[in-house]
Design a protein around this motif. Structure first.
Motif, short mmCIF file in Angstrom:
data_model
loop_
_atom_site.label_atom_id
_atom_site.label_comp_id
_atom_site.label_asym_id
_atom_site.label_seq_id
_atom_site.Cartn_x
_atom_site.Cartn_y
_atom_site.Cartn_z
N GLY A 63 1.35 -41.08 -8.68
CA GLY A 63 1.59 -40.21 -9.81
C GLY A 63 0.36 -40.00 -10.67
N LEU A 64 -0.44 -41.06 -10.84
CA LEU A 64 -1.64 -40.95 -11.67
C LEU A 64 -2.68 -40.05 -11.02
N ILE A 65 -2.89 -40.23 -9.73
CA ILE A 65 -3.86 -39.38 -9.01
C ILE A 65 -3.38 -37.94 -8.99
N MET A 74 1.23 -34.35 -3.93
CA MET A 74 1.42 -35.70 -4.46
C MET A 74 2.43 -35.71 -5.60
N LEU A 75 2.38 -34.72 -6.46
CA LEU A 75 3.34 -34.64 -7.55
C LEU A 75 4.75 -34.41 -7.03
N PHE A 76 4.88 -33.63 -5.95
CA PHE A 76 6.20 -33.38 -5.36
C PHE A 76 6.81 -34.68 -4.82
N PHE A 77 6.03 -35.41 -3.99
CA PHE A 77 6.54 -36.66 -3.44
C PHE A 77 6.79 -37.70 -4.54
N TYR A 78 5.95 -37.68 -5.56
CA TYR A 78 6.11 -38.61 -6.68
C TYR A 78 7.44 -38.38 -7.38
N MET A 79 7.76 -37.13 -7.69
CA MET A 79 8.99 -36.87 -8.44
C MET A 79 10.23 -37.08 -7.57
N VAL A 80 10.13 -36.81 -6.26
CA VAL A 80 11.28 -37.06 -5.38
C VAL A 80 11.58 -38.55 -5.27
N GLU A 186 12.13 -43.27 -16.07
CA GLU A 186 11.88 -42.68 -14.75
C GLU A 186 12.32 -41.22 -14.70
N ILE A 187 13.46 -40.90 -15.31
CA ILE A 187 13.89 -39.50 -15.32
C ILE A 187 12.96 -38.69 -16.23
N LEU A 188 12.39 -39.34 -17.25
CA LEU A 188 11.37 -38.68 -18.06
C LEU A 188 10.14 -38.36 -17.22
N GLY A 189 9.76 -39.32 -16.34
CA GLY A 189 8.63 -39.09 -15.44
C GLY A 189 8.89 -37.94 -14.48
N VAL A 190 10.13 -37.85 -13.98
CA VAL A 190 10.49 -36.74 -13.09
C VAL A 190 10.39 -35.41 -13.83
N TRP A 191 10.91 -35.37 -15.05
CA TRP A 191 10.86 -34.13 -15.85
C TRP A 191 9.42 -33.73 -16.16
N LEU A 192 8.59 -34.71 -16.52
CA LEU A 192 7.19 -34.40 -16.80
C LEU A 192 6.47 -33.90 -15.56
N ALA A 193 6.78 -34.52 -14.40
CA ALA A 193 6.12 -34.11 -13.16
C ALA A 193 6.51 -32.69 -12.78
N VAL A 194 7.80 -32.35 -12.93
CA VAL A 194 8.26 -30.99 -12.61
C VAL A 194 7.60 -30.00 -13.56
N ARG A 195 7.58 -30.33 -14.85
CA ARG A 195 7.00 -29.42 -15.85
C ARG A 195 5.50 -29.23 -15.61
#
Length: 210
Positions: A63-65, A74-80, A186-195
């Motif tokens: 997620g950081l990278i 990477m962001l897609f696999f991270y949020m999934v 974690e759901i906050l991380g998913v929302w941030l990654a999607v946004r």
């Protein structure tokens, strides 16, 4: 740049993953400390905690990278993966909070039968008790015969199940509460990654495809 823009989303996602990295390193450090000081001798328990810490550390690094480089894959696999972890952890946390005494006894009996005898003896020594429940299984006499607890010399031992259940409700509430809180991060991380994934880098070529 106002909050909610590209830079704000990037910094928030990076900060969240740094926290996940610290938690992962903490889990690995605690497991190593417990093994080094002889608090837990079971290699399965130590290995399990280290595996969880390593998995969390790996996800945080991905997620950081992905956040630093705005890497779409990477962001897609991270949020999934983070969303799957959220579903699992949310379910376990709710189960901990809803568990009654009968279910706690059944869970303790199952766990006691699964752990190795060396770990049982460690628990008996630390809790100063012998066996789990007198009527839980036919192995109680065997557990009592090999029990290393000091209370056995005075023939004044209580079962470990009774001692564990005295604190089980409180411990499950704490574990469930902490797990529930962490699952919402974690759901906050998913929302941030999607946004963040759907935002345009203002420094990039305006005609570049996201």
């Amino acid at each position: 740049m106002v909050c909610g823009g590209f830079t704000c989303s990037k910094n928030a996602l990076c900060s969240l993953n740094v926290v996940y990295m610290l938690v992962g390193l903490l889990l690995i450090g605690v497991a190593a400390w417990g093994k080094g000081f002889g608090l837990v001798s079971s290699i399965h328990i130590i290995g399990g905690v280290i595996a969880v810490g390593f998995f969390l550390l790996l996800i945080a690094i991905v997620g950081l990278i992905g956040a630093i480089h705005h890497h779409q894959v990477m962001l897609f696999f991270y949020m999934v993966i983070l969303f799957i972890v959220f579903l699992f952890q949310f379910g376990v946390s709710c189960s901990c909070l809803a568990m009654n005494r009968g279910q706690q006894e059944a869970l303790l009996s199952s766990a006691w039968n699964l752990i190795e005898s060396k770990t049982r003896m460690d628990l008996e020594t630390q809790l100063n008790c012998c066996g789990l429940f007198k009527n839980s299984s036919s192995s109680f006499d065997m557990d009592y015969a090999s029990c290393p607890a000091l209370c056995k010399t005075d023939n004044n031992c209580v079962t470990c199940g009774v001692k564990m259940l005295n604190h089980a409700t409180e411990a499950l509430k704490i574990l469930g509460g902490v797990g529930l809180f962490f699952s919402f991060t974690e759901i906050l991380g998913v929302w941030l990654a999607v946004r963040y994934r759907n935002q345009k880098d203002p420094r990039a070529n305006p005609s570049a495809f996201l």
